[in-house]
Design a protein around this motif. Sequence first.
Motif, PDB file in Angstrom:
ATOM      1  N   GLU A  15       0.828  -1.210   0.000  1.00 46.40           N
ATOM      2  CA  GLU A  15       0.000   0.000   0.000  1.00 46.40           C
ATOM      3  C   GLU A  15       0.865   1.264   0.000  1.00 46.40           C
ATOM      4  O   GLU A  15       0.585   2.217  -0.718  1.00 46.40           O
ATOM      5  CB  GLU A  15      -0.928  -0.010   1.216  1.00 46.40           C
ATOM      6  CG  GLU A  15      -1.960   1.102   1.197  1.00 46.40           C
ATOM      7  CD  GLU A  15      -2.962   0.973   2.332  1.00 46.40           C
ATOM      8  OE1 GLU A  15      -3.170   1.979   3.033  1.00 46.40           O
ATOM      9  OE2 GLU A  15      -3.513  -0.128   2.497  1.00 46.40           O
ATOM     10  N   GLU A  16       1.917   1.256   0.800  1.00 45.34           N
ATOM     11  CA  GLU A  16       2.832   2.408   0.834  1.00 45.34           C
ATOM     12  C   GLU A  16       3.516   2.594  -0.520  1.00 45.34           C
ATOM     13  O   GLU A  16       3.659   3.723  -0.996  1.00 45.34           O
ATOM     14  CB  GLU A  16       3.890   2.213   1.922  1.00 45.34           C
ATOM     15  CG  GLU A  16       3.357   2.296   3.324  1.00 45.34           C
ATOM     16  CD  GLU A  16       4.403   1.920   4.365  1.00 45.34           C
ATOM     17  OE1 GLU A  16       4.568   2.691   5.328  1.00 45.34           O
ATOM     18  OE2 GLU A  16       5.048   0.864   4.196  1.00 45.34           O
ATOM     19  N   ILE A  17       3.929   1.489  -1.113  1.00 44.40           N
ATOM     20  CA  ILE A  17       4.599   1.561  -2.417  1.00 44.40           C
ATOM     21  C   ILE A  17       3.638   2.096  -3.470  1.00 44.40           C
ATOM     22  O   ILE A  17       3.979   2.993  -4.235  1.00 44.40           O
ATOM     23  CB  ILE A  17       5.137   0.177  -2.822  1.00 44.40           C
ATOM     24  CG1 ILE A  17       6.241  -0.256  -1.855  1.00 44.40           C
ATOM     25  CG2 ILE A  17       5.652   0.195  -4.249  1.00 44.40           C
ATOM     26  CD1 ILE A  17       6.659  -1.698  -1.993  1.00 44.40           C
ATOM     27  N   ARG A  18       2.435   1.554  -3.495  1.00 42.35           N
ATOM     28  CA  ARG A  18       1.434   1.999  -4.480  1.00 42.35           C
ATOM     29  C   ARG A  18       1.138   3.491  -4.306  1.00 42.35           C
ATOM     30  O   ARG A  18       1.053   4.240  -5.274  1.00 42.35           O
ATOM     31  CB  ARG A  18       0.144   1.180  -4.343  1.00 42.35           C
ATOM     32  CG  ARG A  18      -0.852   1.454  -5.448  1.00 42.35           C
ATOM     33  CD  ARG A  18      -2.090   0.583  -5.355  1.00 42.35           C
ATOM     34  NE  ARG A  18      -1.764  -0.838  -5.412  1.00 42.35           N
ATOM     35  CZ  ARG A  18      -1.897  -1.678  -4.398  1.00 42.35           C
ATOM     36  NH1 ARG A  18      -2.352  -1.267  -3.239  1.00 42.35           N
ATOM     37  NH2 ARG A  18      -1.576  -2.949  -4.537  1.00 42.35           N
ATOM     38  N   SER A  19       1.015   3.933  -3.063  1.00 39.54           N
ATOM     39  CA  SER A  19       0.740   5.345  -2.800  1.00 39.54           C
ATOM     40  C   SER A  19       1.859   6.240  -3.330  1.00 39.54           C
ATOM     41  O   SER A  19       1.602   7.270  -3.955  1.00 39.54           O
ATOM     42  CB  SER A  19       0.563   5.556  -1.296  1.00 39.54           C
ATOM     43  OG  SER A  19       0.403   6.906  -0.991  1.00 39.54           O
ATOM     44  N   CYS A  20       3.096   5.824  -3.107  1.00 42.33           N
ATOM     45  CA  CYS A  20       4.250   6.588  -3.595  1.00 42.33           C
ATOM     46  C   CYS A  20       4.248   6.648  -5.119  1.00 42.33           C
ATOM     47  O   CYS A  20       4.418   7.709  -5.713  1.00 42.33           O
ATOM     48  CB  CYS A  20       5.534   5.945  -3.086  1.00 42.33           C
ATOM     49  SG  CYS A  20       7.051   6.679  -3.734  1.00 42.33           S
ATOM     50  N   LEU A  21       4.030   5.504  -5.747  1.00 46.18           N
ATOM     51  CA  LEU A  21       4.070   5.434  -7.213  1.00 46.18           C
ATOM     52  C   LEU A  21       2.941   6.225  -7.860  1.00 46.18           C
ATOM     53  O   LEU A  21       3.137   6.842  -8.902  1.00 46.18           O
ATOM     54  CB  LEU A  21       4.032   3.983  -7.682  1.00 46.18           C
ATOM     55  CG  LEU A  21       5.257   3.140  -7.342  1.00 46.18           C
ATOM     56  CD1 LEU A  21       5.039   1.698  -7.756  1.00 46.18           C
ATOM     57  CD2 LEU A  21       6.510   3.715  -7.975  1.00 46.18           C
ATOM     58  N   GLU A  22       1.764   6.199  -7.256  1.00 49.10           N
ATOM     59  CA  GLU A  22       0.623   6.899  -7.841  1.00 49.10           C
ATOM     60  C   GLU A  22       0.802   8.412  -7.834  1.00 49.10           C
ATOM     61  O   GLU A  22       0.144   9.121  -8.580  1.00 49.10           O
ATOM     62  CB  GLU A  22      -0.666   6.486  -7.135  1.00 49.10           C
ATOM     63  CG  GLU A  22      -1.090   5.076  -7.537  1.00 49.10           C
ATOM     64  CD  GLU A  22      -2.291   4.555  -6.781  1.00 49.10           C
ATOM     65  OE1 GLU A  22      -2.698   5.169  -5.776  1.00 49.10           O
ATOM     66  OE2 GLU A  22      -2.819   3.503  -7.198  1.00 49.10           O
ATOM     67  N   LYS A  23       1.721   8.901  -7.008  1.00 52.16           N
ATOM     68  CA  LYS A  23       2.051  10.329  -7.034  1.00 52.16           C
ATOM     69  C   LYS A  23       2.940  10.665  -8.231  1.00 52.16           C
ATOM     70  O   LYS A  23       3.045  11.816  -8.631  1.00 52.16           O
ATOM     71  CB  LYS A  23       2.764  10.735  -5.737  1.00 52.16           C
ATOM     72  CG  LYS A  23       1.890  10.643  -4.510  1.00 52.16           C
ATOM     73  CD  LYS A  23       2.691  10.921  -3.264  1.00 52.16           C
ATOM     74  CE  LYS A  23       1.848  10.662  -2.028  1.00 52.16           C
ATOM     75  NZ  LYS A  23       2.645  10.723  -0.795  1.00 52.16           N
ATOM     76  N   LEU A  24       3.577   9.626  -8.794  1.00 55.15           N
ATOM     77  CA  LEU A  24       4.545   9.832  -9.871  1.00 55.15           C
ATOM     78  C   LEU A  24       4.006   9.464 -11.251  1.00 55.15           C
ATOM     79  O   LEU A  24       4.381  10.083 -12.239  1.00 55.15           O
ATOM     80  CB  LEU A  24       5.805   9.008  -9.593  1.00 55.15           C
ATOM     81  CG  LEU A  24       6.506   9.278  -8.262  1.00 55.15           C
ATOM     82  CD1 LEU A  24       7.602   8.250  -8.026  1.00 55.15           C
ATOM     83  CD2 LEU A  24       7.078  10.685  -8.229  1.00 55.15           C
ATOM     84  N   VAL A  25       3.191   8.426 -11.312  1.00 58.37           N
ATOM     85  CA  VAL A  25       2.668   7.929 -12.589  1.00 58.37           C
ATOM     86  C   VAL A  25       1.175   7.664 -12.454  1.00 58.37           C
ATOM     87  O   VAL A  25       0.661   7.520 -11.353  1.00 58.37           O
ATOM     88  CB  VAL A  25       3.392   6.635 -13.036  1.00 58.37           C
ATOM     89  CG1 VAL A  25       4.853   6.901 -13.344  1.00 58.37           C
ATOM     90  CG2 VAL A  25       3.255   5.544 -12.003  1.00 58.37           C
ATOM     91  N   SER A  26       0.490   7.581 -13.585  1.00 55.46           N
ATOM     92  CA  SER A  26      -0.960   7.387 -13.541  1.00 55.46           C
ATOM     93  C   SER A  26      -1.352   5.981 -13.102  1.00 55.46           C
ATOM     94  O   SER A  26      -2.372   5.797 -12.444  1.00 55.46           O
ATOM     95  CB  SER A  26      -1.583   7.715 -14.897  1.00 55.46           C
ATOM     96  OG  SER A  26      -1.007   6.920 -15.909  1.00 55.46           O
TER      97      SER A  26
END
Length: 64
Positions: A26-37
């Motif tokens: 969940e933390e990883i997904r949250s970080c990535l969603e700030k960077l890519v769609s």
Amino acid sequence: LQHLEGAFEAVYSCLKQARQQNASEEEIRSCLEKLVSRASDCFEVDQLLYFEEQLQALEPHLQL
């Protein structure tokens, strides 16, 4: 092209830091969603980090 390079570097850094901190999915997904769609688009970068870690683990045993 610079935009893609910057995005790659940001995703790479995010995933590398997440691996070092044993972050949750969940933390990883949250970080990535700030960077890519779509976070799922970053699978290849995660694979690259995995293979880099495997190579570093093998490096002391390699005779170059």
